[in-house]
Design an enzyme around this catalytic site. Structure first.
Site, mmCIF file in Angstrom:
data_model
loop_
_atom_site.group_PDB
_atom_site.id
_atom_site.type_symbol
_atom_site.label_atom_id
_atom_site.label_comp_id
_atom_site.label_asym_id
_atom_site.label_seq_id
_atom_site.Cartn_x
_atom_site.Cartn_y
_atom_site.Cartn_z
ATOM 1 N N GLU A 1 25.428 -47.954 32.057
ATOM 2 C CA GLU A 1 25.384 -46.621 31.869
ATOM 3 C C GLU A 1 25.547 -44.933 31.760
ATOM 4 O OE1 GLU A 1 22.334 -45.976 28.428
ATOM 5 O OE2 GLU A 1 21.734 -48.099 28.019
ATOM 6 N N ASP B 1 16.224 -34.405 27.141
ATOM 7 C CA ASP B 1 15.879 -35.334 28.226
ATOM 8 C C ASP B 1 14.501 -34.730 28.655
ATOM 9 O OD1 ASP B 1 17.453 -37.564 28.674
ATOM 10 O OD2 ASP B 1 18.957 -35.615 28.801
#
Lengths: 398, 257
Positions: free
Chosen positions: B47, B58
């Site tokens: 990924e 994040d």
């Protein structure tokens, strides 16, 4: 033309709820319940009671005679600067904390730029006995020191955002991260008409008390609820949303949004989103956004921390696109001068955000018969350091 | 041609290791080196993160990698070129993962077409709403043989999980806890209850567990409930300090599998 939000959470091409799955249940809970809660008699009674007895509403609509004379028009100031805590921001925080309580939330988080929304949030959290964490860009903490201390006195925890340019955008990122990590017991009080649906609509509704009062007060003053112009500054756009709200469908009322040009829209230091932005997605909604061709958000700049944001609320993007609102901009210098002008003519030192709205007066071609309402969203106490640093009020130009 | 993700899941049902890293990090052209090393080391899926200026979902590690990548000059266009180069050497599935705005600015249809041309098999856009996906994205995804992968979290309702299952064509990305990305030591009993619930739902798609998988212990645990796990922040921390990418990437994967 429809200017309010549709069932999908959009204003024309703008809006929506672009959020990671971790936030979906929170936002969905809000979306499915907010209208029913805030329209209930019970809620309205408590909300209006606090606006009157705690915030000090209705705020005056003041005929500014010397300013009117100077600009050859009939100019009224909507005195949101006289709200408890010094700005319109508290209209929204009162509404949202009541909503948070109805949703059974125990903790409150918020982002803040100039610190006004942070103070307004810390204030209502103290009032309701709820735990409060406010995220604020480190640069903003430096330029709005008194507000940082006010929040601390009120018992809120102020957490510096240290990413990016360390301003409002970065504080919003940190607040969203906090919310992702605390999804069940925490309500995020967003301070402007930005964020995922239903925030823009919810905040606009809480702020709409401003235009509701303007209509009533103007009727008393002039016999006519409709002014020719309503002027408000736009960062994210909450005070403008509130000042425009009840005039949106009355197309003969000219609505003027004033953005921060910073050092000029042709410099790399500006926050004038309608000039410099294009459609994009940030902080949960699709709106106009200052960004590179590659979709990276551009760091904005304004002398005013409250306008230092790279986007505008989706409602404003739609009002811009449809032409319902005319967007102007004022530079740091124009705003500072307008702030001093208002101080000298009317004895009112405005917040630098609100001074941008005042600066628009000299950009409009006004007639003596024109009735103009400027939404004076906040007071200048918090900006003393910036006024002092700028310093030109001592010079010959005034 | 069959999508490589679907092909993988037909052949392999357990202990699938997917590794996430940010494109253009630690230096601009490491993307290709890292991807090749990952396949060599035995990773099953790669990924690649599309860097974004405001990565709100994040934690600190991936935030920093995004910032460094952008400072290095990473762009969507360059990432697609790097993906093409990776595909010349690598057979395993490649997914791109990122925030919607960079993809939106590139143009959704153009992005899907160019990603497919570069040998990309799937796309994960965590802030893309399902109704928007159905309206504007589903068609170009299908036309370009790009698999759609959506996230679910412990607070996602069963009805919504079923809807997400219907719209997913690669796998389901089961976020282990309500949190931003980042390593945690172990799973709590509540998390294991949630994984068991997922197992019991008999979904059409396989699911991989991500967020908080940082070592062999957490990976094995994830594999007892799911088809595998996704490692991100822990790998990015390694990349940041790595002196010899090739060797250290291989060693890292060995410590997990």
């Amino acid at each position: 033309m429809k200017y309010t939000v549709d069932k999908r959470g959009y204003y024309g091409n703008f809006g929506g709820a672009y959020i990671p799955e971790m936030l979906y249940p929170n936002v969905e809970e809000l979306r499915s319940k907010y209208e029913q809660i805030i329209e209930s008699d019970d809620f309205q009674r408590e909300f209006m009671h606090l606006l009157k007895n705690y915030v000090g509403r209705p705020t005056p609509l003041f005929l500014a005679k010397r300013l009117s004379e100077k600009h050859n028009a009939t100019i009224y100031l909507k005195r949101e600067d006289l709200c408890h805590t010094g700005a319109h921001k508290i209209n929204n925080t009162i509404g949202q904390i009541l909503l948070a309580k109805k949703l059974g939330k125990q903790k409150i988080i918020a982002e803040t730029g100039a610190g006004q929304h942070g103070v307004a949030t810390a204030t209502v959290c103290a009032l309701m006995g709820m735990e409060c964490v406010v995220y604020m860009g480190q640069l903003d903490m430096e330029r709005q020191r008194p507000n940082v201390e006010r929040m601390a006195i009120l018992g809120a925890k102020v957490v510096p955002a240290t990413s990016g340019k360390m301003t409002l955008k970065d504080a919003t990122n940190e607040a969203m991260r906090h919310w992702i990590n605390h999804p069940v017991d925490t309500h995020y009080i967003i301070g402007s008409v930005v964020g995922p649906h239903p925030y823009p609509d919810m905040v606009a509704k809480f702020q709409s008390v401003i235009s509701d009062e303007i209509k009533k007060q103007l009727t008393e003053e002039t016999g006519n609820p409709f002014p020719d112009y309503v002027i408000a500054c736009v960062g994210g756009g909450s005070n403008a949303a509130g000042a425009f709200y009840h005039f949106l469908n009355h197309e003969h009322v000219k609505l003027i949004g004033v953005e921060a040009a910073g050092k000029g829209v042709d410099t790399n230091e500006s926050a004038a989103t309608t000039v410099l932005g294009k459609i994009g997605i940030l902080h949960g909604s699709k709106s106009l956004l200052m960004q590179t061709g590659d979709g990276q958000v551009i760091e904005p700049y304004s002398i005013s921390a409250g306008l230092d944001y790279p986007g505008i609320g989706p409602m404003h993007a739609h009002l811009f696109e449809t032409g319902r609102v005319t967007f102007l901009n004022a530079t740091d210098e124009e705003a500072m001068q307008a702030g001093v002008e208002l101080s000298r003519l009317e004895g009112i030192i405005p917040a630098i955000e609100s001074a941008h709205a005042v600066a628009a007066l000299s950009k409009l071609e006004l007639n003596q018969e024109d009735v103009v309402v400027i939404n004076l969203s906040g007071r200048g106490d918090k900006d003393m350091d910036t006024y002092i640093k700028w310093g030109k009020y001592k010079s010959e130009i005034f | 041609m069959k999508n490589r993700i679907n092909y993988l899941f037909e052949k392999k049902n357990k202990e699938i290791l997917s590794i996430f890293f940010t494109a253009g990090f630690p230096t601009l052209n490491d993307t290709v080196t890292i991807a090749i090393a990952l396949e060599k080391a035995g990773a099953d899926i790669i990924e690649i993160g599309i860097p974004f200026s405001d990565p709100v979902a994040d934690g600190p590690v991936i935030q920093e990698s995004n910032k460094i990548a952008l400072d290095n000059g990473m762009t969507v266009k360059l990432l697609l070129q790097q993906a093409k180069e990776i595909r010349r050497h690598v057979q395993i599935p490649i997914l791109l993962m990122g925030y919607l705005n960079p993809v939106y600015q590139y143009g959704v249809e153009r992005f899907c077409r160019d990603a497919s041309d570069s040998g990309v098999d799937g796309l994960i856009l965590p802030d893309l709403p399902l109704d928007e996906f159905e309206k504007d994205f589903k068609k170009p995804f299908e036309e370009n043989n790009i698999a759609s992968v959506f996230l679910i979290s412990p607070t996602t309702s069963e009805d919504r999980i079923k809807k997400i299952d219907k719209l997913s064509t690669g796998f389901i990305y089961a976020v282990s806890s309500s949190s931003t990305t980042g390593a945690k030591k172990e799973f709590s009993p509540e998390q294991e209850t949630y994984f068991k619930k997922l197992q019991g739902l008999k979904l059409k798609n396989r699911f991989l567990i991500g967020f908080g998988i940082s070592n062999q212990q957490t990976f094995i645990k994830a594999c007892t409930y799911a088809s595998g796990g996704i490692v991100g922040s822990a790998f990015i921390s390694l990349l940041k300090s790595a002196k010899d990418l090739d060797t250290e990437v291989v060693n890292f994967v060995k410590t997990i599998k």
